[in-house]
Design an enzyme around this catalytic site. Structure first.
Site: not given
Ligand code: 13P
Length: 255
Positions: A9, A11, A98, A100, A170, A176, A215
């Site tokens: 991904n 992003k 996701h 985010e 996730e 991150g 991560s």
């Protein structure tokens, strides 16, 4: 036996020149190491670069997907992209839900469910992302949280559609942050998700791939992928570096 899947991904990263270099290194590494015999590999670039990456990957086993879609079909939805458009541009899959997007862009449970349906209708594989926040984990609510996300996203689907999904666990606190779930923490959630799939269809439990994301890097990938219910990874930061991403693909190939 489920074939491992490693998905990158990107992003909101990349420019045409860098994308070209990254894809060229990835393609040669994948070929030299014959990795795609034992692992499916996909990248999810920003949508404006899907056609570029598709053209570069032409004739190779590298799959291309999008990071999000609109739950509606064509129409007056300024700035949005429909499943039909993504499919038309050669996307095989699309990330849905996701964290985010859930946290910053209003992807409610209802919208995530609608996006999953919209993707399936156009033949795109939805990669349904699930995961708890640190507060939820600390409160002992991890399994309850991912279960609620899963059940709400698949509520309107038939068994045959659930069998088309890829799931990605996730944990929000691991994205991150450099802080990875331990293989045991991840396996516990993956096994729970596998059980929920079994409740829908034995076929889904046997065939749906459940990826871990948060991560993942070249060092921790092998231990994560060695877990029985971890079928590969959804990789953010490390997917932007060809050597790191290839090492993660290698870890999945030998798991
Ligand atoms: P990182 O690998 O950068 O933690 O991102 C994970 C992720 O969000 C993939 O979708």
């Amino acid at each position: 036996m489920r074939k491992a899947l490693v998905a990158g991904n990107w992003k909101m990263n990349g420019r045409a020149k860098q994308n070209g270099e990254l894809i060229s290194s990835l393609l040669s590494g994948l070929e030299q190491q014959a990795l795609t015999e034992s692992v499916d590999v996909m990248v999810f670039p920003p949508s404006v670069y899907v056609s570029q990456v598709k053209a570069l990957a032409e004739g190779s086993p590298l799959g291309v997907g999008a990071q999000d879609l609109c739950e509606h079909a064509d129409g007056a939805f300024t700035g949005e992209l429909s499943a039909g458009m993504l499919s038309d541009c050669g996307c095989a899959a699309v990330l849905v839900g996701h964290s985010e997007r859930r946290a910053m862009f209003g992807d409610t449970e209802a919208r995530v469910a609608a996006k999953v349906s919209a993707a399936l209708e156009q033949g795109l594989v939805p990669v349904l992302c699930l995961g708890e926040t640190l507060e939820e984990r600390d409160a002992g609510e991890t399994l309850k949280c991912v279960e609620a996300q899963f059940e709400s996203a698949v509520a309107g689907l038939e068994a045959g559609q659930i069998e088309q999904l890829v799931l990605a666990y996730e944990p929000v606190w691991a994205i991150g942050t450099g802080r990875t779930a331990t293989p045991q923490q991840a396996q516990e959630v993956h096994a729970h998700l596998r059980g929920l799939l079994a409740g829908k269809s034995a076929e889904a439990a046997a065939t749906v791939r459940i990826l871990y994301g948060g991560s993942v890097n070249a060092k921790n990938a092998s231990e994560l992928f060695a877990q029985p219910d971890i079928d590969g990874g959804l990789v953010g930061g490390a997917s932007l570096k060809a050597n790191d991403f290839l090492a993660i693909c290698q870890a999945a190939a030998s798991s």
